[in-house]
Design an enzyme around this catalytic site. Structure first.
Site, PDB file in Angstrom:
ATOM      1  N   ARG A   1      -4.783   2.161  -2.754  1.00  0.00           N
ATOM      2  CA  ARG A   1      -5.672   1.079  -2.326  1.00  0.00           C
ATOM      3  C   ARG A   1      -7.110   1.575  -2.382  1.00  0.00           C
ATOM      4  O   ARG A   1      -7.397   2.741  -2.131  1.00  0.00           O
ATOM      5  CB  ARG A   1      -5.350   0.660  -0.891  1.00  0.00           C
ATOM      6  CG  ARG A   1      -4.107  -0.192  -0.746  1.00  0.00           C
ATOM      7  CD  ARG A   1      -3.875  -0.603   0.704  1.00  0.00           C
ATOM      8  NE  ARG A   1      -3.587   0.526   1.553  1.00  0.00           N
ATOM      9  CZ  ARG A   1      -4.446   1.090   2.372  1.00  0.00           C
ATOM     10  NH1 ARG A   1      -5.673   0.603   2.517  1.00  0.00           N
ATOM     11  NH2 ARG A   1      -4.101   2.127   3.097  1.00  0.00           N
TER      12      ARG A   1
ATOM     13  N   TYR B   1      -2.334  -1.471  -9.175  1.00  0.00           N
ATOM     14  CA  TYR B   1      -1.616  -0.605  -8.234  1.00  0.00           C
ATOM     15  C   TYR B   1      -1.227  -1.300  -6.919  1.00  0.00           C
ATOM     16  O   TYR B   1      -2.086  -1.902  -6.256  1.00  0.00           O
ATOM     17  CB  TYR B   1      -2.450   0.645  -7.882  1.00  0.00           C
ATOM     18  CG  TYR B   1      -1.638   1.517  -6.953  1.00  0.00           C
ATOM     19  CD1 TYR B   1      -0.661   2.360  -7.471  1.00  0.00           C
ATOM     20  CD2 TYR B   1      -1.755   1.410  -5.573  1.00  0.00           C
ATOM     21  CE1 TYR B   1       0.164   3.083  -6.631  1.00  0.00           C
ATOM     22  CE2 TYR B   1      -0.930   2.136  -4.731  1.00  0.00           C
ATOM     23  CZ  TYR B   1       0.028   2.974  -5.268  1.00  0.00           C
ATOM     24  OH  TYR B   1       0.847   3.677  -4.446  1.00  0.00           O
TER      25      TYR B   1
ATOM     26  N   LYS C   1      -0.359  -6.292   1.835  1.00  0.00           N
ATOM     27  CA  LYS C   1      -1.500  -6.097   2.718  1.00  0.00           C
ATOM     28  C   LYS C   1      -2.446  -7.294   2.692  1.00  0.00           C
ATOM     29  O   LYS C   1      -3.001  -7.697   3.720  1.00  0.00           O
ATOM     30  CB  LYS C   1      -2.238  -4.797   2.357  1.00  0.00           C
ATOM     31  CG  LYS C   1      -1.394  -3.526   2.566  1.00  0.00           C
ATOM     32  CD  LYS C   1      -0.721  -3.568   3.873  1.00  0.00           C
ATOM     33  CE  LYS C   1      -0.105  -2.321   4.446  1.00  0.00           C
ATOM     34  NZ  LYS C   1       0.387  -1.205   3.778  1.00  0.00           N
TER      35      LYS C   1
ATOM     36  N   HIS D   1       0.342  -3.867  11.332  1.00  0.00           N
ATOM     37  CA  HIS D   1       0.790  -2.811  10.414  1.00  0.00           C
ATOM     38  C   HIS D   1       1.835  -1.955  11.151  1.00  0.00           C
ATOM     39  O   HIS D   1       1.566  -0.821  11.529  1.00  0.00           O
ATOM     40  CB  HIS D   1      -0.429  -1.966  10.007  1.00  0.00           C
ATOM     41  CG  HIS D   1      -0.201  -1.042   8.864  1.00  0.00           C
ATOM     42  ND1 HIS D   1      -1.079  -0.021   8.553  1.00  0.00           N
ATOM     43  CD2 HIS D   1       0.774  -0.976   7.916  1.00  0.00           C
ATOM     44  CE1 HIS D   1      -0.653   0.633   7.483  1.00  0.00           C
ATOM     45  NE2 HIS D   1       0.473   0.075   7.083  1.00  0.00           N
TER      46      HIS D   1
ATOM     47  N   SER E   1      -1.531   4.392   7.259  1.00  0.00           N
ATOM     48  CA  SER E   1      -0.830   4.611   6.000  1.00  0.00           C
ATOM     49  C   SER E   1      -0.447   6.079   5.837  1.00  0.00           C
ATOM     50  O   SER E   1      -1.244   6.971   6.128  1.00  0.00           O
ATOM     51  CB  SER E   1      -1.713   4.183   4.838  1.00  0.00           C
ATOM     52  OG  SER E   1      -2.055   2.822   4.975  1.00  0.00           O
TER      53      SER E   1
ATOM     54  N   CYS F   1       1.582   7.873   7.541  1.00  0.00           N
ATOM     55  CA  CYS F   1       1.682   8.625   8.798  1.00  0.00           C
ATOM     56  C   CYS F   1       3.051   8.484   9.456  1.00  0.00           C
ATOM     57  O   CYS F   1       3.208   8.761  10.643  1.00  0.00           O
ATOM     58  CB  CYS F   1       0.580   8.191   9.757  1.00  0.00           C
ATOM     59  SG  CYS F   1      -1.040   8.763   9.236  1.00  0.00           S
TER      60      CYS F   1
ATOM     61  N   ASP G   1       6.848  -1.516   7.569  1.00  0.00           N
ATOM     62  CA  ASP G   1       5.399  -1.519   7.311  1.00  0.00           C
ATOM     63  C   ASP G   1       4.641  -2.646   8.011  1.00  0.00           C
ATOM     64  O   ASP G   1       3.529  -2.438   8.456  1.00  0.00           O
ATOM     65  CB  ASP G   1       5.154  -1.603   5.798  1.00  0.00           C
ATOM     66  CG  ASP G   1       3.747  -1.178   5.394  1.00  0.00           C
ATOM     67  OD1 ASP G   1       3.303  -0.107   5.825  1.00  0.00           O
ATOM     68  OD2 ASP G   1       3.082  -1.936   4.653  1.00  0.00           O
TER      69      ASP G   1
ATOM     70  N   ARG H   1       5.168   6.200  -5.193  1.00  0.00           N
ATOM     71  CA  ARG H   1       5.945   5.312  -4.317  1.00  0.00           C
ATOM     72  C   ARG H   1       7.249   4.874  -4.957  1.00  0.00           C
ATOM     73  O   ARG H   1       7.413   4.916  -6.170  1.00  0.00           O
ATOM     74  CB  ARG H   1       5.118   4.055  -4.022  1.00  0.00           C
ATOM     75  CG  ARG H   1       3.777   4.352  -3.344  1.00  0.00           C
ATOM     76  CD  ARG H   1       3.709   3.807  -1.964  1.00  0.00           C
ATOM     77  NE  ARG H   1       2.578   4.330  -1.203  1.00  0.00           N
ATOM     78  CZ  ARG H   1       2.429   4.150   0.101  1.00  0.00           C
ATOM     79  NH1 ARG H   1       3.335   3.483   0.791  1.00  0.00           N
ATOM     80  NH2 ARG H   1       1.401   4.649   0.743  1.00  0.00           N
TER      81      ARG H   1
HETATM   82  P1  GTP Z   1       2.662   3.714   4.278  1.00  0.00           P
HETATM   83  O1  GTP Z   1       3.781   3.228   3.423  1.00  0.00           O
HETATM   84  O2  GTP Z   1       1.503   4.229   3.506  1.00  0.00           O
HETATM   85  O3  GTP Z   1       2.212   2.698   5.283  1.00  0.00           O
HETATM   86  O4  GTP Z   1       3.194   5.059   5.017  1.00  0.00           O
HETATM   87  P2  GTP Z   1       4.194   5.315   6.260  1.00  0.00           P
HETATM   88  O5  GTP Z   1       3.458   5.163   7.541  1.00  0.00           O
HETATM   89  O6  GTP Z   1       5.426   4.515   6.088  1.00  0.00           O
HETATM   90  O7  GTP Z   1       4.513   6.877   6.105  1.00  0.00           O
HETATM   91  P3  GTP Z   1       5.858   7.632   5.658  1.00  0.00           P
HETATM   92  O8  GTP Z   1       6.991   7.405   6.608  1.00  0.00           O
HETATM   93  O9  GTP Z   1       6.118   7.324   4.236  1.00  0.00           O
HETATM   94  O10 GTP Z   1       5.436   9.157   5.810  1.00  0.00           O
HETATM   95  C1  GTP Z   1       4.326   9.691   5.153  1.00  0.00           C
HETATM   96  C2  GTP Z   1       4.330  11.181   5.204  1.00  0.00           C
HETATM   97  O11 GTP Z   1       4.417  11.654   6.547  1.00  0.00           O
HETATM   98  C3  GTP Z   1       5.485  11.814   4.448  1.00  0.00           C
HETATM   99  O12 GTP Z   1       5.009  12.892   3.703  1.00  0.00           O
HETATM  100  C4  GTP Z   1       6.405  12.300   5.539  1.00  0.00           C
HETATM  101  O13 GTP Z   1       7.152  13.421   5.135  1.00  0.00           O
HETATM  102  C5  GTP Z   1       5.451  12.616   6.697  1.00  0.00           C
HETATM  103  N1  GTP Z   1       6.114  12.436   8.003  1.00  0.00           N
HETATM  104  C6  GTP Z   1       6.776  11.331   8.427  1.00  0.00           C
HETATM  105  N2  GTP Z   1       7.301  11.509   9.666  1.00  0.00           N
HETATM  106  C7  GTP Z   1       6.943  12.755  10.040  1.00  0.00           C
HETATM  107  C8  GTP Z   1       7.184  13.535  11.224  1.00  0.00           C
HETATM  108  O14 GTP Z   1       7.819  13.109  12.194  1.00  0.00           O
HETATM  109  N3  GTP Z   1       6.650  14.785  11.246  1.00  0.00           N
HETATM  110  C9  GTP Z   1       5.933  15.283  10.206  1.00  0.00           C
HETATM  111  N4  GTP Z   1       5.447  16.509  10.306  1.00  0.00           N
HETATM  112  N5  GTP Z   1       5.708  14.594   9.063  1.00  0.00           N
HETATM  113  C10 GTP Z   1       6.193  13.340   8.979  1.00  0.00           C
HETATM  114  C1  SPV Z   2      -0.285   1.488   2.896  1.00  0.00           C
HETATM  115  O1  SPV Z   2      -1.209   2.052   2.286  1.00  0.00           O
HETATM  116  O2  SPV Z   2      -0.330   1.295   4.130  1.00  0.00           O
HETATM  117  C2  SPV Z   2       0.913   1.059   2.162  1.00  0.00           C
HETATM  118  C3  SPV Z   2       0.882   1.117   0.703  1.00  0.00           C
HETATM  119  O3  SPV Z   2       1.881   0.626   2.756  1.00  0.00           O
HETATM  120  S1  SPV Z   2       0.023  -0.215   0.005  1.00  0.00           S
HETATM  121  O4  SPV Z   2       0.978  -1.269  -0.321  1.00  0.00           O
HETATM  122  O5  SPV Z   2      -0.624   0.290  -1.218  1.00  0.00           O
HETATM  123  O6  SPV Z   2      -0.937  -0.729   0.940  1.00  0.00           O
HETATM  124 MN    MN Z   3       1.505   0.682   5.031  1.00  0.00          MN
END
Ligand code: GTP
Ligand code: SPV
Ligand code: MN
Length: 594
Positions: free
Chosen positions: A69, A197, A206, A226, A248, A250, A277, A377
């Site tokens: 984004r 993208y 979003k 979110h 994002s 996290c 999400d 992704r």
């Molecule tokens: P978006 O799709 O961008 O909104 O991301 P998200 O919030 O769904 O994040 P996601 O669960 O994909 O995790 C993103 C990164 O954080 C990955 O590299 C994970 O391995 C890491 N991660 C997730 N949970 C944990 C945790 O409990 N501890 C640690 N150390 N890393 C974590």
């Molecule tokens: C985020 O960035 O929080 C996502 C991926 O979930 S996107 O759809 O690119 O916003």
């Molecule tokens: Mn997201």
């Protein structure tokens, strides 16, 4: 397919501007989608992967300068700047329409315009909303077909109504200098150009389900957030639901699909995924807040997803999935990413489409040396998720016991704390901060304030958004309790102290116990924290009650430092910051100094 005069008139107008060679309606049928997959493979837009190992899976690479984004090119176009607020990019609607018109004019010459009718939420539910996306990208069509409920039945549900969100997307020249992701909340309109993208172009996600929907939610008295939604099933069969807002990349997808530690699984605990999400939340007649997931699939971060960290996500991606910007394993025509396993492919193509030698990987320069882009992704269907909640298709969603905020903080924020009440909880959300990630273009690892994980996604003035949170609190007779978590505290060597992932279940149970009044807590200046011995460590490795005590500690000095930073941030948001939140900030400072 059923016709709608408002939709037809708008399509005619957009087609007159973009000049496609033909217009094709997406009816949602498998035959049509399969024909589009074949076409995308024939032109090289997608690569068909190994049918035995990854049935019906495809790989797509976006342009090297188009991998996340772009917040700097995302605009909220309201009649006045004050409505958009100080932290959104704003542009006068007429000025933006004029600028866009130049970029769209003739942009689809010789190309096909696809019309995607889609529903955010179960088709026909009174809680759902309808959008129509026009796009010249097959990749967008195929992603929207996974991420939303798309097809002919949506036109039936729309009937003769003018109530739909208009979305126009054109790839144009994919020129980053002329890339615009624009929102016109008063017109129910989204216009995106010069990107191909994810979050920039899958307009249901979003752009609609957060930016436009947050604007509608304020007008109509609900929330678009979110947030992931998950259910914790207890051994007695009862299930309690929580939502969690993390910025994002996290950890939302990971928490949403969590597998409880073995000692809990043996006792019969389970976690069910409702969403990973986005949550739309409404108050129902029983005085509780209900959350539903408007999406139909997961657009998840690939790197770091593996058999141990998130086996459910991995299993979800083993069929019917589109992979974007991951590494292509040429030996068996499968995909790979950093953190999948310890066996990087020996013959591979990286996310840029170049031959890749895994021995050149340098952790300090991931973007240039990794096989998969850090923000690569998977687009996977919710239906393929082994832990999908039986309530996934419930038109009204699930009752929420707790709302959890969280971010990536190496130091300040403790593992978990509980707010004193709804107003204080809103304050806790408003002061959220997190280290930036690869999910958005720009520097990674810089701490920035990201209220409710919505900084890039609120479709109006952030101060008014906080007011909306406060006012909703008065409308929920039995409001969820509000918590804050941080899985990312590090030691002096920069290693995460808390093991995270499945072990986060231990924190979830404390949170739910608090909601039931089943466990005590310690009052600190920032909120209630657990007694360390109340976080069950049975079966965990490398963590003692002392570690937990350390993870829960509230360092007054660093919090006082944060206060100054929060004041600056409130200043930046400006005159719309509610007085109640300023009072909360003063009160926090006082408690810290006492
Ligand atoms: P978006 O799709 O961008 O909104 O991301 P998200 O919030 O769904 O994040 P996601 O669960 O994909 O995790 C993103 C990164 O954080 C990955 O590299 C994970 O391995 C890491 N991660 C997730 N949970 C944990 C945790 O409990 N501890 C640690 N150390 N890393 C974590
Ligand atoms: C985020 O960035 O929080 C996502 C991926 O979930 S996107 O759809 O690119 O916003
Ligand atoms: Mn997201």
């Amino acid at each position: 397919m059923r016709k709608n005069a408002f939709v037809d008139a708008w399509i005619a107008e957009m087609a007159a501007m973009t000049c496609p060679k033909e217009i094709v309606w997406i009816d949602g049928s498998e035959e049509q989608l399969e024909a589009l997959r074949k076409e995308a493979v024939s032109t090289g837009e997608m690569i068909k992967l190994n049918e035995e190992k990854l049935p019906n899976c495809y790989l797509h690479r976006t342009a090297v300068n188009d991998v996340a984004r772009v917040e700097s090119r995302t605009f909220i176009c309201t009649p006045t700047q004050e409505e958009a607020g100080n932290i959104n990019n704003w542009c006068d609607p007429d000025e933006m329409y004029a600028k866009l018109k130049k970029l769209y004019t003739g942009s689809m010459k010789g190309r096909t315009m696809y019309v995607i009718p889609y529903s955010m939420g179960v088709v026909g539910s009174e809680f759902s909303k309808i959008g129509i996306e026009l796009t010249d990208s097959i990749y967008v069509v195929l992603n929207m077909a996974i991420m939303t409920r798309a097809g002919a039945d949506v036109m039936e549900a729309l009937g003769d109504s003018p109530d739909f969100v208009k979305g126009l997307h054109a790839i144009a020249d994919c020129d980053p200098e002329n890339r615009y992701i624009t929102h016109f909340p008063q017109d129910n309109t989204i216009m995106s150009v010069n990107s191909a993208y994810g979050g920039n172009v899958l307009l249901g996600k979003k752009c609609f389900a957060l930016r436009i929907a947050s604007y509608l939610g304020r007008k109509e008295g609900w929330f678009a957030e979110h947030m992931l939604i998950l259910g914790v099933e207890y051994p007695n069969g009862e299930t309690k639901y929580v939502t969690a807002a993390f910025p994002s990349a996290c950890g939302k997808t990971n928490l949403a699909m969590l597998i409880p530690p073995e000692i809990y699984r043996k006792k019969g605990y389970k976690v069910w995924t409702v969403g990973d999400d986005i949550a739309w939340l409404r108050v129902k007649a029983d005085g509780r807040l209900y959350a539903m997931n408007p999406e139909n699939g997961f657009f998840g971060v690939a790197p770091g997803t593996n058999e141990h960290s998130n086996p459910n996500a991995l299993a979800t991606t083993r069929r019917d999935t589109i992979f974007t910007n991951v590494c292509h394993n040429l030996d068996d025509n499968t995909v790979w990413w950093e953190g999948l396993d310890e066996n990087p492919p020996k013959h591979a193509v990286n996310w840029k489409g170049e031959p890749w030698d895994y021995r050149t990987y340098d952790k300090a320069d991931k973007v240039n040396t990794s096989g998969a882009h850090p923000n690569s992704r998977f687009t996977a269907s919710a239906k393929n998720c082994p832990c999908l909640s039986p309530m996934f298709d419930s038109p009204e969603g699930v009752p929420v016991s707790a709302i959890i905020f969280g971010g990536r903080r190496a130091k300040t924020a403790p593992l978990v704390y509980e707010s004193f009440n709804w107003q204080h909880g809103t304050f806790v959300g408003s002061i959220m901060a997190s280290e930036t990630t690869a999910a958005a273009a720009g520097a990674v690892g810089v701490v920035r304030r990201d209220p409710m994980a919505m900084r890039p996604f609120v479709g109006y003035n952030m101060g008014d958004y906080w007011k909306h949170w406060l006012s909703m609190g008065t409308k929920i007779a039995n409001p969820p309790k509000i918590f804050h978590v941080n899985w990312f505290r590090t030691d002096d060597e920069g290693h995460f102290i808390w093991p995270g992932f499945g072990d986060n279940f231990r924190v979830l149970l404390w949170i739910l116990d608090r909601c039931e009044g089943k466990v005590d807590a310690v009052k600190t200046p920032i909120g209630y924290v657990p007694n360390p011995e109340d976080i069950n460590l049975e079966g965990i490795s490398g963590v003692t009650t002392e570690t937990v005590r350390d993870l829960l500690s509230v360092d007054t000095e660093s919090w006082l430092e944060d206060i100054g930073n929060i004041r600056d941030f409130y200043e930046q948001i400006g005159s719309h910051v509610p007085e109640e939140l300023k009072e909360e900030l003063d009160a926090l400072e006082k408690r810290l100094k006492a």
